[in-house]
Design a protein around this motif. Sequence first.
Motif, PDB file in Angstrom:
ATOM      1  N   GLN A 296      -4.707 -12.087   7.186  1.00 17.19           N
ATOM      2  CA  GLN A 296      -5.831 -11.318   6.631  1.00 17.19           C
ATOM      3  C   GLN A 296      -5.332  -9.958   6.145  1.00 17.19           C
ATOM      4  OE1 GLN A 296      -8.822 -12.610   6.301  1.00 17.19           O
ATOM      5  NE2 GLN A 296      -8.484 -14.479   7.485  1.00 17.19           N
ATOM      6  N   PRO A 297      -4.422  -9.911   5.157  1.00 16.15           N
ATOM      7  CA  PRO A 297      -3.813  -8.630   4.771  1.00 16.15           C
ATOM      8  C   PRO A 297      -4.814  -7.588   4.313  1.00 16.15           C
ATOM      9  CG  PRO A 297      -3.299 -10.367   3.181  1.00 16.15           C
ATOM     10  CD  PRO A 297      -3.879 -11.039   4.378  1.00 16.15           C
ATOM     11  N   GLU A 298      -5.915  -8.006   3.687  1.00 16.88           N
ATOM     12  CA  GLU A 298      -6.902  -7.021   3.238  1.00 16.88           C
ATOM     13  C   GLU A 298      -7.595  -6.354   4.421  1.00 16.88           C
ATOM     14  OE1 GLU A 298      -9.039 -10.723   4.135  1.00 16.88           O
ATOM     15  OE2 GLU A 298      -7.207 -10.274   3.014  1.00 16.88           O
ATOM     16  N   MET A 299      -7.654  -7.052   5.564  1.00 17.11           N
ATOM     17  CA  MET A 299      -8.287  -6.492   6.760  1.00 17.11           C
ATOM     18  C   MET A 299      -7.321  -5.638   7.569  1.00 17.11           C
ATOM     19  SD  MET A 299     -10.603  -9.613   8.236  1.00 17.11           S
ATOM     20  CE  MET A 299     -11.822 -10.456   7.210  1.00 17.11           C
ATOM     21  N   HIS A 300      -6.027  -5.909   7.451  1.00 17.24           N
ATOM     22  CA  HIS A 300      -5.061  -5.158   8.249  1.00 17.24           C
ATOM     23  C   HIS A 300      -5.152  -3.660   7.965  1.00 17.24           C
ATOM     24  CE1 HIS A 300      -2.530  -9.088   8.396  1.00 17.24           C
ATOM     25  NE2 HIS A 300      -3.490  -9.084   9.294  1.00 17.24           N
ATOM     26  N   GLY A 301      -5.349  -3.309   6.718  1.00 20.71           N
ATOM     27  CA  GLY A 301      -5.494  -1.899   6.382  1.00 20.71           C
ATOM     28  C   GLY A 301      -6.888  -1.370   6.624  1.00 20.71           C
ATOM     29  N   SER A 302      -7.904  -2.138   6.214  1.00 20.30           N
ATOM     30  CA  SER A 302      -9.273  -1.627   6.259  1.00 20.30           C
ATOM     31  C   SER A 302      -9.874  -1.612   7.657  1.00 20.30           C
ATOM     32  CB  SER A 302     -10.160  -2.461   5.326  1.00 20.30           C
ATOM     33  OG  SER A 302     -10.217  -3.812   5.760  1.00 20.30           O
ATOM     34  N   LEU A 303      -9.458  -2.533   8.524  1.00 16.92           N
ATOM     35  CA  LEU A 303     -10.054  -2.627   9.855  1.00 16.92           C
ATOM     36  C   LEU A 303      -9.152  -2.111  10.966  1.00 16.92           C
ATOM     37  CD1 LEU A 303     -11.830  -6.138   9.761  1.00 16.92           C
ATOM     38  CD2 LEU A 303     -12.786  -3.874   9.258  1.00 16.92           C
ATOM     39  N   SER A 304      -7.899  -1.800  10.667  1.00 13.39           N
ATOM     40  CA  SER A 304      -6.979  -1.353  11.715  1.00 13.39           C
ATOM     41  C   SER A 304      -7.522  -0.116  12.420  1.00 13.39           C
ATOM     42  CB  SER A 304      -5.608  -1.061  11.111  1.00 13.39           C
ATOM     43  OG  SER A 304      -5.709  -0.140  10.046  1.00 13.39           O
ATOM     44  N   GLN A 305      -7.157   0.019  13.695  1.00 12.90           N
ATOM     45  CA  GLN A 305      -7.692   1.104  14.519  1.00 12.90           C
ATOM     46  C   GLN A 305      -6.584   1.872  15.215  1.00 12.90           C
ATOM     47  OE1 GLN A 305     -10.800   0.501  17.240  1.00 12.90           O
ATOM     48  NE2 GLN A 305     -12.229  -0.295  15.726  1.00 12.90           N
ATOM     49  N   PRO A 306      -6.844   3.127  15.585  1.00 17.13           N
ATOM     50  CA  PRO A 306      -5.845   3.913  16.317  1.00 17.13           C
ATOM     51  C   PRO A 306      -5.843   3.572  17.796  1.00 17.13           C
ATOM     52  CG  PRO A 306      -7.806   5.220  15.992  1.00 17.13           C
ATOM     53  CD  PRO A 306      -8.044   3.922  15.261  1.00 17.13           C
ATOM     54  N   ARG A 307      -4.794   3.980  18.468  1.00 13.71           N
ATOM     55  CA  ARG A 307      -4.758   3.898  19.923  1.00 13.71           C
ATOM     56  C   ARG A 307      -5.935   4.660  20.503  1.00 13.71           C
ATOM     57  NH1 ARG A 307      -0.245   3.296  22.736  1.00 13.71           N
ATOM     58  NH2 ARG A 307      -1.786   2.807  24.360  1.00 13.71           N
ATOM     59  N   GLY A 308      -6.527   4.085  21.538  1.00 14.19           N
ATOM     60  CA  GLY A 308      -7.672   4.722  22.180  1.00 14.19           C
ATOM     61  C   GLY A 308      -8.974   4.540  21.442  1.00 14.19           C
ATOM     62  N   GLY A 309      -8.979   3.739  20.362  1.00 11.95           N
ATOM     63  CA  GLY A 309     -10.179   3.500  19.586  1.00 11.95           C
ATOM     64  C   GLY A 309     -11.090   2.469  20.231  1.00 11.95           C
ATOM     65  N   ALA A 310     -12.062   2.010  19.454  1.00 10.09           N
ATOM     66  CA  ALA A 310     -13.081   1.109  19.989  1.00 10.09           C
ATOM     67  C   ALA A 310     -12.497  -0.217  20.459  1.00 10.09           C
ATOM     68  CB  ALA A 310     -14.161   0.862  18.926  1.00 10.09           C
ATOM     69  N   TRP A 311     -11.513  -0.755  19.723  1.00  5.11           N
ATOM     70  CA  TRP A 311     -10.923  -2.028  20.148  1.00  5.11           C
ATOM     71  C   TRP A 311     -10.249  -1.887  21.504  1.00  5.11           C
ATOM     72  CZ3 TRP A 311      -7.890  -3.968  15.209  1.00  5.11           C
ATOM     73  CH2 TRP A 311      -8.827  -4.320  14.201  1.00  5.11           C
ATOM     74  N   GLU A 312      -9.372  -0.896  21.623  1.00  5.56           N
ATOM     75  CA  GLU A 312      -8.623  -0.744  22.868  1.00  5.56           C
ATOM     76  C   GLU A 312      -9.574  -0.491  24.038  1.00  5.56           C
ATOM     77  OE1 GLU A 312      -5.505   2.473  24.359  1.00  5.56           O
ATOM     78  OE2 GLU A 312      -4.690   1.255  22.719  1.00  5.56           O
ATOM     79  N   THR A 313     -10.581   0.324  23.804  1.00  6.02           N
ATOM     80  CA  THR A 313     -11.555   0.612  24.861  1.00  6.02           C
ATOM     81  C   THR A 313     -12.285  -0.647  25.295  1.00  6.02           C
ATOM     82  OG1 THR A 313     -11.869   2.868  24.036  1.00  6.02           O
ATOM     83  CG2 THR A 313     -13.604   1.962  25.444  1.00  6.02           C
ATOM     84  N   ARG A 314     -12.690  -1.453  24.320  1.00  2.33           N
ATOM     85  CA  ARG A 314     -13.441  -2.668  24.641  1.00  2.33           C
ATOM     86  C   ARG A 314     -12.554  -3.716  25.309  1.00  2.33           C
ATOM     87  NH1 ARG A 314     -17.638  -5.618  20.430  1.00  2.33           N
ATOM     88  NH2 ARG A 314     -18.593  -7.041  21.955  1.00  2.33           N
ATOM     89  N   LEU A 315     -11.313  -3.852  24.853  1.00  2.32           N
ATOM     90  CA  LEU A 315     -10.392  -4.805  25.469  1.00  2.32           C
ATOM     91  C   LEU A 315     -10.111  -4.428  26.916  1.00  2.32           C
ATOM     92  CD1 LEU A 315      -7.922  -5.238  22.490  1.00  2.32           C
ATOM     93  CD2 LEU A 315      -9.578  -6.937  23.310  1.00  2.32           C
ATOM     94  N   ALA A 316      -9.926  -3.135  27.166  1.00  2.00           N
ATOM     95  CA  ALA A 316      -9.694  -2.672  28.532  1.00  2.00           C
ATOM     96  C   ALA A 316     -10.884  -3.016  29.427  1.00  2.00           C
ATOM     97  CB  ALA A 316      -9.445  -1.170  28.539  1.00  2.00           C
ATOM     98  N   ALA A 317     -12.092  -2.835  28.903  1.00  2.00           N
ATOM     99  CA  ALA A 317     -13.292  -3.140  29.678  1.00  2.00           C
ATOM    100  C   ALA A 317     -13.396  -4.631  29.982  1.00  2.00           C
ATOM    101  CB  ALA A 317     -14.532  -2.661  28.926  1.00  2.00           C
ATOM    102  N   LEU A 318     -13.041  -5.477  29.021  1.00  2.00           N
ATOM    103  CA  LEU A 318     -13.094  -6.924  29.239  1.00  2.00           C
ATOM    104  C   LEU A 318     -12.110  -7.356  30.311  1.00  2.00           C
ATOM    105  CD1 LEU A 318     -13.398  -8.210  25.549  1.00  2.00           C
ATOM    106  CD2 LEU A 318     -15.141  -8.379  27.342  1.00  2.00           C
TER     107      LEU A 318
ATOM    108  N   GLU B 127      -1.862   4.460  12.662  1.00  2.00           N
ATOM    109  CA  GLU B 127      -1.480   5.818  13.040  1.00  2.00           C
ATOM    110  C   GLU B 127      -1.288   6.606  11.755  1.00  2.00           C
ATOM    111  OE1 GLU B 127       1.389   7.474  16.381  1.00  2.00           O
ATOM    112  OE2 GLU B 127       2.528   6.865  14.597  1.00  2.00           O
ATOM    113  N   GLY B 128      -2.254   7.426  11.425  1.00  2.00           N
ATOM    114  CA  GLY B 128      -2.228   8.133  10.144  1.00  2.00           C
ATOM    115  C   GLY B 128      -2.308   7.146   8.996  1.00  2.00           C
ATOM    116  N   ASP B 129      -1.352   7.208   8.075  1.00  2.00           N
ATOM    117  CA  ASP B 129      -1.355   6.273   6.957  1.00  2.00           C
ATOM    118  C   ASP B 129      -0.473   5.058   7.214  1.00  2.00           C
ATOM    119  OD1 ASP B 129       1.093   7.499   6.876  1.00  2.00           O
ATOM    120  OD2 ASP B 129       1.003   8.080   4.760  1.00  2.00           O
ATOM    121  N   ARG B 130       0.005   4.907   8.449  1.00  2.80           N
ATOM    122  CA  ARG B 130       0.843   3.768   8.808  1.00  2.80           C
ATOM    123  C   ARG B 130       0.057   2.744   9.611  1.00  2.80           C
ATOM    124  NH1 ARG B 130       6.960   5.539  10.373  1.00  2.80           N
ATOM    125  NH2 ARG B 130       7.435   6.700   8.467  1.00  2.80           N
ATOM    126  N   VAL B 131       0.346   1.467   9.359  1.00  2.49           N
ATOM    127  CA  VAL B 131      -0.280   0.383  10.106  1.00  2.49           C
ATOM    128  C   VAL B 131       0.830  -0.434  10.759  1.00  2.49           C
ATOM    129  CG1 VAL B 131      -1.784  -1.641  10.008  1.00  2.49           C
ATOM    130  CG2 VAL B 131      -2.231   0.327   8.513  1.00  2.49           C
TER     131      VAL B 131
END
Length: 255
Positions: A49-71, A87-91
């Motif tokens: 899903q290359p179009e999603m890798h840039g548009s949906l990627s998240q930083p450390r400590g973001g919503a994904w990481e928080t939710r995964l930790a809770a699960l 991380e900034g402009d890098r994925v």
Amino acid sequence: MKLALYQGPAISGATEEAFACIGTQLNGAAAAGARMLVMPELFLPGYNQPEMHGSLSQPRGGAWETRLAALAHEAGCGLTIGWAEREGDRVYNAATAFGPDGAVLGHYRKIQLFGPMEAASFVPGDAYCTFEFGGMKAALLICYDVEFAPHVRALAEQGVSLVLVPTANPAGFDHVQNYTVPGRAAEMGLTIVYANYCGTDAGLPFGGRSLIAGPLGDALVSAGRGEALLVADLGVLGDLPKAALSTQLTDYREL
């Protein structure tokens, strides 16, 4: 200690369906007594899903990481899973290991990017990640990384005996599951958990055949081509004949 892996179809996007799948598999692994569940590469937001890798990627400590930790905390089972990290402009093609309490044990960025899609989407990582888990020194690699003997050797030289590997190995590359992963485990006398997809993702078919390879190169558990949740008890490794374990680290003669 019991370890689990989940082999399943890719779920495009960081959707409620994806998080529901993660929660279901964590609960199933926990019910079987597993202390850690390993899921495939880039499960969020999907591998092909290359179009999603840039548009949906998240930083450390973001919503994904928080939710995964809770699960992980809710299930009482650790989780190792691949996701697209910004991380900034890098994925980065990344993986994070959470403990049964939801704490982050380790975070890793894939070193060996595979193929033009990954090269276009991601920046390669430049460091290994090790941590203590269940009385073992563990490490993270992602898919293509484990096919390079120097990376596995470098981890073994650091005392690693368990390598957790989220994977997205396409159909047609069964030699990796059949020979390469067991060979890497046997060469360095360690255990490798290799969690692949099955089915297809945006037209890309995956080979399945996930496995947990023990330090003699045998498959402690292995999957077929379809969806599976597998659990292996590493307690059986305590009975291995020590004379059968590889001694390459001490025997190697450099020319």
